[in-house]
Design an enzyme around this catalytic site. Structure first.
Site, short mmCIF file in Angstrom:
data_model
loop_
_atom_site.label_atom_id
_atom_site.label_comp_id
_atom_site.label_asym_id
_atom_site.label_seq_id
_atom_site.Cartn_x
_atom_site.Cartn_y
_atom_site.Cartn_z
N HIS A 61 -35.41 -0.27 -10.41
CA HIS A 61 -35.07 -0.33 -11.85
C HIS A 61 -34.92 -1.79 -12.25
O HIS A 61 -34.96 -2.68 -11.42
CB HIS A 61 -33.83 0.51 -12.15
CG HIS A 61 -32.54 0.03 -11.55
ND1 HIS A 61 -32.33 -0.09 -10.19
CD2 HIS A 61 -31.36 -0.35 -12.14
CE1 HIS A 61 -31.10 -0.50 -9.97
NE2 HIS A 61 -30.49 -0.67 -11.13
N HIS A 63 -32.43 -3.61 -13.58
CA HIS A 63 -31.20 -4.40 -13.57
C HIS A 63 -31.49 -5.60 -12.66
O HIS A 63 -32.10 -5.45 -11.60
CB HIS A 63 -30.01 -3.59 -13.04
CG HIS A 63 -29.43 -2.66 -14.06
ND1 HIS A 63 -28.81 -1.48 -13.75
CD2 HIS A 63 -29.41 -2.76 -15.43
CE1 HIS A 63 -28.41 -0.89 -14.88
NE2 HIS A 63 -28.78 -1.64 -15.90
N ASP A 65 -30.07 -7.40 -10.52
CA ASP A 65 -29.72 -7.49 -9.09
C ASP A 65 -30.74 -6.76 -8.21
O ASP A 65 -30.61 -6.77 -6.99
CB ASP A 65 -28.29 -6.97 -8.83
CG ASP A 65 -28.04 -5.57 -9.35
OD1 ASP A 65 -28.63 -5.18 -10.37
OD2 ASP A 65 -27.23 -4.84 -8.72
N HIS A 66 -31.76 -6.15 -8.83
CA HIS A 66 -32.77 -5.44 -8.03
C HIS A 66 -34.17 -6.08 -8.11
O HIS A 66 -35.08 -5.64 -7.42
CB HIS A 66 -32.83 -3.97 -8.44
CG HIS A 66 -31.55 -3.27 -8.15
ND1 HIS A 66 -31.37 -2.44 -7.06
CD2 HIS A 66 -30.34 -3.34 -8.77
CE1 HIS A 66 -30.11 -2.02 -7.04
NE2 HIS A 66 -29.47 -2.55 -8.06
N HIS A 267 -24.59 -1.66 -1.73
CA HIS A 267 -24.42 -1.97 -3.15
C HIS A 267 -22.93 -2.07 -3.49
O HIS A 267 -22.43 -1.49 -4.44
CB HIS A 267 -25.10 -0.89 -4.02
CG HIS A 267 -25.39 -1.33 -5.43
ND1 HIS A 267 -24.52 -1.10 -6.47
CD2 HIS A 267 -26.43 -2.00 -5.97
CE1 HIS A 267 -25.03 -1.59 -7.58
NE2 HIS A 267 -26.18 -2.16 -7.31
ZN LIG Z 1 -27.52 -2.62 -8.92
ZN LIG Z 2 -28.36 -0.82 -11.67
#
Ligand SMILES: [Zn+2]
Ligand SMILES: [Zn+2]
Length: 300
Positions: A61, A63, A65-66, A267
């Site tokens: 996805h 976001h 941080d990915h 996570h």
């Molecule tokens: Zn995340």
């Molecule tokens: Zn996320």
């Protein structure tokens, strides 16, 4: 065998030398990168992973941080002189983002970057011995998990019985696929009498960022190893729900409902320095659990 090497296990912000999400999944001869948080290419170097072997990248996805490490990694693949194709799977807008970043820098990649948009649940990659599929999960933005499967190996031939039954060698491949053999006089040699079952292929499910959602267990039923996020400890269950994340006990519950063999958790919120409580709480629901630690390889 399926091997998962963790490159990043933190959520949102890097903290306590933990990096945002990224992991390398190796299935037989195929190497895949799942998510590509900031710092992923540094982590690939640190853990001496042969990055040129990565053939497919899956982004769960959008976001940051990915995937904030993705443009850097793609750019470096170019500088390292990569020539073979790179398949990238992600949400629709990812193509636009990467194209703009490459265009702004005047980057001409020396290899073909092939973009695939994630959509309905189903098979994404179908290789000789490996299959990868995606499934939707419930998060604040469109988000997908990925299921890696070793295909069933061919059945093993029992040569003594095959020779005794007088089956010609031209038929061996069909025997390996489970077919019976019929002699010219009509007598049938049952497959089970001349072959042995091969061990079942292994499977691994990466469940990305998700709220507690029991329907997820049905999508990854019977998987050997499952990665489920535990952003928060149990006492922050309400906060987890409001942010579409999960807790320790919830991750354990999903692994249990799915009938998984082994659970990996990660996570972690950057508010936690120590991770012991994550393991203890999750183990109270699902004992065969491990913390996803950076630089460590877990096998299914
Ligand atoms: Zn995340
Ligand atoms: Zn996320």
């Amino acid at each position: 065998m399926i091997a998962v090497t963790i490159l990043g296990n933190n959520s949102a912000i890097p903290a306590y030398d933990r990096h945002p999400t990224a992991q390398v999944v190796t299935v037989n001869d195929n190497m895949f990168l799942v998510d590509c948080g900031e710092g992923t290419q540094m982590q690939l170097s640190r853990y001496r992973i042969r990055r040129s072997r990565i053939s497919h990248i899956f982004i769960s996805h959008l976001h940051g941080d990915h995937y904030y490490g993705l443009a850097g990694l793609i750019n470096s693949f170019g500088l390292w002189g990569r020539e073979h194709d790179l398949h990238l799977y992600g949400p629709e807008m990812l193509k636009e983002i990467i194209d703009l970043q490459m265009k702004a820098g005047g980057v001409q990649l020396p290899f073909k970057l092939i973009f695939h948009v994630l959509g309905e649940d189903g098979v994404l990659v179908d290789l000789k011995r490996t299959e990868v599929s995606c499934f939707k999960v419930q998060h604040r933005v469109a988000c997908w998990g990925f299921l890696f499967r070793e295909k069933r190996n061919p059945r093993k031939l029992d040569m003594d019985n095959i020779l005794a039954a007088g089956i010609p060698s031209s038929y061996y491949e069909k025997l390996q696929q489970g077919e019976d053999y019929t002699h010219k006089d009509g007598t049938i040699v049952k497959n089970e009498s001349v072959t042995h079952a091969a061990p079942k292929g292994k499977s691994y499910a990466f469940c990305a960022d998700t709220i507690y959602d029991e329907s997820l267990a049905g999508k990854v039923k019977g998987v050997d190893m499952i990665y489920h996020e535990t952003t928060y400890l149990h006492n922050l269950e309400e906060r987890a729900a409001s942010r579409f994340h999960s807790t320790t006990l919830q991750a354990g519950q999903i692994a249990k409902l799915a009938g998984a063999e082994k659970l990996l958790i990660g996570h972690f919120s950057s508010k936690y320095e120590k991770l012991d409580a994550f393991l203890e709480e999750t183990a109270s629901v699902f004992p065969n659990v491990e913390l996803a630690l950076e630089g460590v390889t877990y096998t299914a």
